[in-house]
Scaffold this motif. Structure first.
Motif, PDB file in Angstrom:
ATOM      1  N   ALA A 233      -5.193  13.400  12.209  1.00  0.00           N
ATOM      2  CA  ALA A 233      -4.536  12.275  12.891  1.00  0.00           C
ATOM      3  C   ALA A 233      -3.142  12.681  13.352  1.00  0.00           C
ATOM      4  CB  ALA A 233      -4.455  11.077  11.959  1.00  0.00           C
ATOM      5  N   SER A 234      -2.785  12.286  14.549  1.00  0.00           N
ATOM      6  CA  SER A 234      -1.474  12.673  15.097  1.00  0.00           C
ATOM      7  C   SER A 234      -0.328  12.089  14.290  1.00  0.00           C
ATOM      8  CB  SER A 234      -1.366  12.218  16.561  1.00  0.00           C
ATOM      9  OG  SER A 234      -1.533  10.811  16.650  1.00  0.00           O
ATOM     10  N   THR A 235      -0.578  10.948  13.612  1.00  0.00           N
ATOM     11  CA  THR A 235       0.473  10.278  12.840  1.00  0.00           C
ATOM     12  C   THR A 235       0.414  10.631  11.349  1.00  0.00           C
ATOM     13  OG1 THR A 235      -0.995   8.357  12.576  1.00  0.00           O
ATOM     14  CG2 THR A 235       0.547   8.324  14.442  1.00  0.00           C
ATOM     15  N   ALA A 236      -0.295  11.687  11.007  1.00  0.00           N
ATOM     16  CA  ALA A 236      -0.485  12.056   9.595  1.00  0.00           C
ATOM     17  C   ALA A 236       0.844  12.323   8.904  1.00  0.00           C
ATOM     18  CB  ALA A 236      -1.375  13.289   9.503  1.00  0.00           C
ATOM     19  N   VAL A 237       0.988  11.765   7.694  1.00  0.00           N
ATOM     20  CA  VAL A 237       2.165  12.000   6.850  1.00  0.00           C
ATOM     21  C   VAL A 237       1.671  12.697   5.584  1.00  0.00           C
ATOM     22  CG1 VAL A 237       4.073  10.948   5.592  1.00  0.00           C
ATOM     23  CG2 VAL A 237       3.299   9.953   7.771  1.00  0.00           C
ATOM     24  N   MET A 238       2.156  13.901   5.330  1.00  0.00           N
ATOM     25  CA  MET A 238       1.638  14.730   4.240  1.00  0.00           C
ATOM     26  C   MET A 238       1.755  14.042   2.877  1.00  0.00           C
ATOM     27  SD  MET A 238       0.636  17.210   6.067  1.00  0.00           S
ATOM     28  CE  MET A 238       0.642  16.287   7.599  1.00  0.00           C
ATOM     29  N   THR A 239       2.885  13.409   2.625  1.00  0.00           N
ATOM     30  CA  THR A 239       3.087  12.783   1.313  1.00  0.00           C
ATOM     31  C   THR A 239       2.123  11.610   1.096  1.00  0.00           C
ATOM     32  OG1 THR A 239       4.849  11.424   2.292  1.00  0.00           O
ATOM     33  CG2 THR A 239       5.518  13.448   1.156  1.00  0.00           C
ATOM     34  N   VAL A 240       1.863  10.867   2.166  1.00  0.00           N
ATOM     35  CA  VAL A 240       0.946   9.727   2.071  1.00  0.00           C
ATOM     36  C   VAL A 240      -0.479  10.214   1.823  1.00  0.00           C
ATOM     37  CG1 VAL A 240      -0.071   7.790   3.322  1.00  0.00           C
ATOM     38  CG2 VAL A 240       2.388   8.246   3.521  1.00  0.00           C
ATOM     39  N   ILE A 241      -0.888  11.266   2.534  1.00  0.00           N
ATOM     40  CA  ILE A 241      -2.239  11.818   2.347  1.00  0.00           C
ATOM     41  C   ILE A 241      -2.394  12.348   0.929  1.00  0.00           C
ATOM     42  CG2 ILE A 241      -3.848  13.621   3.080  1.00  0.00           C
ATOM     43  CD1 ILE A 241      -2.661  13.382   5.890  1.00  0.00           C
ATOM     44  N   ALA A 242      -1.377  13.048   0.451  1.00  0.00           N
ATOM     45  CA  ALA A 242      -1.429  13.584  -0.915  1.00  0.00           C
ATOM     46  C   ALA A 242      -1.591  12.466  -1.929  1.00  0.00           C
ATOM     47  CB  ALA A 242      -0.155  14.385  -1.201  1.00  0.00           C
ATOM     48  N   GLU A 243      -0.869  11.369  -1.719  1.00  0.00           N
ATOM     49  CA  GLU A 243      -0.952  10.227  -2.639  1.00  0.00           C
ATOM     50  C   GLU A 243      -2.322   9.552  -2.552  1.00  0.00           C
ATOM     51  OE1 GLU A 243       1.297   5.940  -3.452  1.00  0.00           O
ATOM     52  OE2 GLU A 243       2.181   7.425  -2.086  1.00  0.00           O
ATOM     53  N   ASN A 244      -2.828   9.389  -1.335  1.00  0.00           N
ATOM     54  CA  ASN A 244      -4.122   8.728  -1.133  1.00  0.00           C
ATOM     55  C   ASN A 244      -5.266   9.468  -1.821  1.00  0.00           C
ATOM     56  OD1 ASN A 244      -2.955   6.706   0.386  1.00  0.00           O
ATOM     57  ND2 ASN A 244      -3.483   7.623   2.357  1.00  0.00           N
ATOM     58  N   PHE A 245      -5.152  10.774  -1.912  1.00  0.00           N
ATOM     59  CA  PHE A 245      -6.223  11.566  -2.511  1.00  0.00           C
ATOM     60  C   PHE A 245      -5.934  11.966  -3.954  1.00  0.00           C
ATOM     61  CE2 PHE A 245      -7.268  11.933   1.962  1.00  0.00           C
ATOM     62  CZ  PHE A 245      -8.650  11.796   1.943  1.00  0.00           C
ATOM     63  N   GLY A 246      -4.949  11.316  -4.555  1.00  0.00           N
ATOM     64  CA  GLY A 246      -4.724  11.467  -5.985  1.00  0.00           C
ATOM     65  C   GLY A 246      -4.003  12.720  -6.430  1.00  0.00           C
ATOM     66  N   PHE A 247      -3.295  13.375  -5.511  1.00  0.00           N
ATOM     67  CA  PHE A 247      -2.549  14.575  -5.912  1.00  0.00           C
ATOM     68  C   PHE A 247      -1.214  14.167  -6.536  1.00  0.00           C
ATOM     69  CE2 PHE A 247      -5.401  16.104  -2.589  1.00  0.00           C
ATOM     70  CZ  PHE A 247      -5.963  17.208  -3.225  1.00  0.00           C
TER      71      PHE A 247
END
Length: 278
Positions: A233-247
């Motif tokens: 996604a063009s609007t991807a935020v690394m910290t949000v993705i990491a949190e969403n996947f339980g890292f």
């Protein structure tokens, strides 16, 4: 009395023929375990029941029931002889080929009945003889199991065996729907089995049969696919993705991506968005 092969494989716990000689008015219960069940009435008349059905079966009739948690209750209306086939390996080549031929407009059902044709009755009579003679031979059983499904394809019309095997199609689709509807990105195998109301052993075996891989591998592949989708996604935020996947942290997420994709999350994001813009 039992006729079954005795490999150390857990499949041998389910795949077997048994013979029940039931006196008039006698009631017996059969635990289904993780197995499908086919009852063949060789003589007499019985009433089969569980939480979902109550069905009367007379001589020369057979009934297929899919895997359920409840016990099967069999009551003899008169002195009866019943052969019980328990099996779970719907992945067998013969059975899979039959399932592929089943008509797409078959209505979902949990059980089906059919008349035992003369050729199948002769086959079942040999099974009865083996059981009475206390024959135990693993390879012979495997051949007989596949021979049974082969006989259905030979001596029954497409419509007849489609109707008889249709509960197996319903069971397969029902399990897949149950898994997909309970899936969450951070769920583990134990939690998914619990949501499907199954023991981890039965769930793992059934899952591998249906999806062609272990639930652990499927969950990992599914997680990887969703991570890559998020990173594209063009609007991807690394910290949000990491949190969403339980890292636990961004560095933990980065380590995971390097191990699984040979790249950092940021570099993956650049490559995936660039590819999408082409």
């Amino acid at each position: 009395m039992n006729f079954k092969y005795s490999l150390t494989d857990t499949k041998s716990d389910c795949n077997n023929f048994t013979l029940q000689q039931i006196k008039k008015h006698e009631v017996i219960e059969y635990k289904r375990d993780p197995c499908n069940v086919i009852l063949f009435v060789m003589q007499g008349e019985i009433v089969v029941s569980d939480k979902s059905i109550e069905k009367s079966l007379s001589e020369n009739k057979m009934l297929l029931m899919t895997i359920q948690e409840e016990c099967i209750r069999i009551k003899a209306v008169e002195d009866s002889v019943v052969i019980v086939l328990k099996f779970y390996n719907v992945e067998s080549l013969i059975l899979e080929s039959l399932l592929q031929k089943c008509t797409e407009d078959m209505k979902p059902c949990l059980f089906s009945t059919e008349t035992i044709c003369p050729e199948l009755f002769r086959f079942l009579s040999t099974i009865e003889d083996y059981i009475k003679a206390d024959v135990f031979f693993q390879h012979l059983f495997y051949l007989k199991l596949n021979e049974f499904f082969g006989l259905i394809s030979i001596y029954y019309t497409d419509e007849a065996y489609s109707a008889f095997l249709s509960p197996l199609l319903y069971y397969k689709s029902k399990f897949r729907f149950m898994v997909l509807s309970n899936y969450e990105p951070n769920i583990n195998v134990i939690e998914l089995a619990q949501k499907c109301n199954m023991s981890i052993r039965n769930f793992s075996r059934r899952f591998t049969e249906e999806f062609g891989m272990s639930p652990g591998k499927w969950l990992m592949d599914k997680k990887d696919a969703l991570i890559l989708e998020s990173l594209s996604a063009s609007t991807a935020v690394m910290t949000v993705i990491a949190e969403n996947f339980g890292f636990a942290s961004s560095s933990h997420f980065s380590t995971y991506c390097k191990k699984r994709f040979n790249d950092t999350p940021y570099d993956l994001h650049k490559k995936l968005t660039a590819r999408a813009d082409r």
